[in-house]
Enzyme design. Sequence first.
Site, short mmCIF file in Angstrom:
data_model
loop_
_atom_site.label_atom_id
_atom_site.label_comp_id
_atom_site.label_asym_id
_atom_site.label_seq_id
_atom_site.Cartn_x
_atom_site.Cartn_y
_atom_site.Cartn_z
N CYS A 130 0.83 -1.21 0.00
CA CYS A 130 0.00 0.00 0.00
C CYS A 130 0.87 1.25 0.00
CB CYS A 130 -0.92 -0.01 1.21
SG CYS A 130 -1.93 1.47 1.31
N CYS A 133 -0.47 4.14 2.11
CA CYS A 133 -0.35 3.96 3.57
C CYS A 133 1.10 4.15 4.02
CB CYS A 133 -0.77 2.56 4.01
SG CYS A 133 -2.19 1.88 3.21
N ASP A 134 2.03 3.59 3.28
CA ASP A 134 3.42 3.48 3.77
C ASP A 134 4.41 4.38 3.04
OD1 ASP A 134 2.49 1.52 5.48
OD2 ASP A 134 2.92 -0.11 4.07
#
Length: 299
Positions: A130, A133-134
């Site tokens: 992701c 997200c990261d």
Amino acid sequence: MYDIIIIGAGPAGLTAAIYGLRAGKNVLVLESKAFGGQIINAEKVENYPGIAEISGAQLATNMYNQVKELGGDIKFEKAIGIEQNNETKIVKTDEGEYQTKAIILATGAENRKLGIPREDELIGKGVSYCATCDGHFYKDKDVVVVGGGSTALQDALYLSNLANKVYLVHRRDEFRGEHAYVEEIKKKTNVELVLKSNVVKLLGEPKLTAVIVANDAGTEREIPADGIFIAVGYVPQNQDFAKVIDLDEAGYIATSDGVHTSIPGIYVAGDARAKELKQLTTAVSDGSIAADTAVKEIK
Ligand code: NAP
């Protein structure tokens, strides 16, 4: 006893809930992880008619709130099986069991793994599925993105604005993802295309420091990288229901008409079903049709 239990709180499941609730039915939505499904990982959604641009997380939150405001029951429990007992159906979860007149399976699909050594061990230590997200962990670092679909292309674009350098590794020299993203990527000076290549090894201890890719001729190349974002598609998660309903060879739920499963009163919506175009718009379409069909058929 519920009228309709929906398994999965992604766009298909939440839309089914909205239609079921607005038809006056008593609806429970079960979700094993976070609501929103795959779209919560989309930094921007730009192909949902009527909304020029919205974050996937915001769109998912709006859908979730809509279900709650309509009086929908949403429980964060993992459905582990379904049973048929005459007209009544039973959904077993990791916390209990529920009776219902109809079930809508909207279980979606999960990230496909590359299946290479150390992939699991390095999750959170350089391996991610992701980018939105990261990605912020890789500011000014070098990263690899794997895949040739719209997700990989979007991830490469997103990361190009954060990372020092992005290597986009794809096993072919053509992309199945949207042409517009490919054109945008070609303009990026810090994105290098590594085509006709597969990632074969992950190096680094305790964290990722490099990946080895091999091209079609078998020639290997070491790419120094702190992160690898794997975006090679999705796999359905329907095995828990395979004892009761028919799946196709790839594990998707087979339907005769896009909504009915092999068992009366059990319907399917979204990416869990076998279909050509897996999109947000087709997921919400499926959700509305599944709920409408269930409402008309349950007694
Ligand atoms: P996808 O379209 O299925 O693409 C998966 C990619 O991974 C393909 O390029 C495939 O290569 C590659 N791949 C699969 N298995 C691999 C393996 N074992 N090793 C190396 N490469 C592998 O998946 P996606 O990009 O996640 O997209 C999923 C759906 O969401 C699609 O329908 C897509 O259009 C949609 N989507 C839409 C947007 C949007 O904003 N419109 C954004 C993201 C996703 P091959 O091409 O060689 O098969």
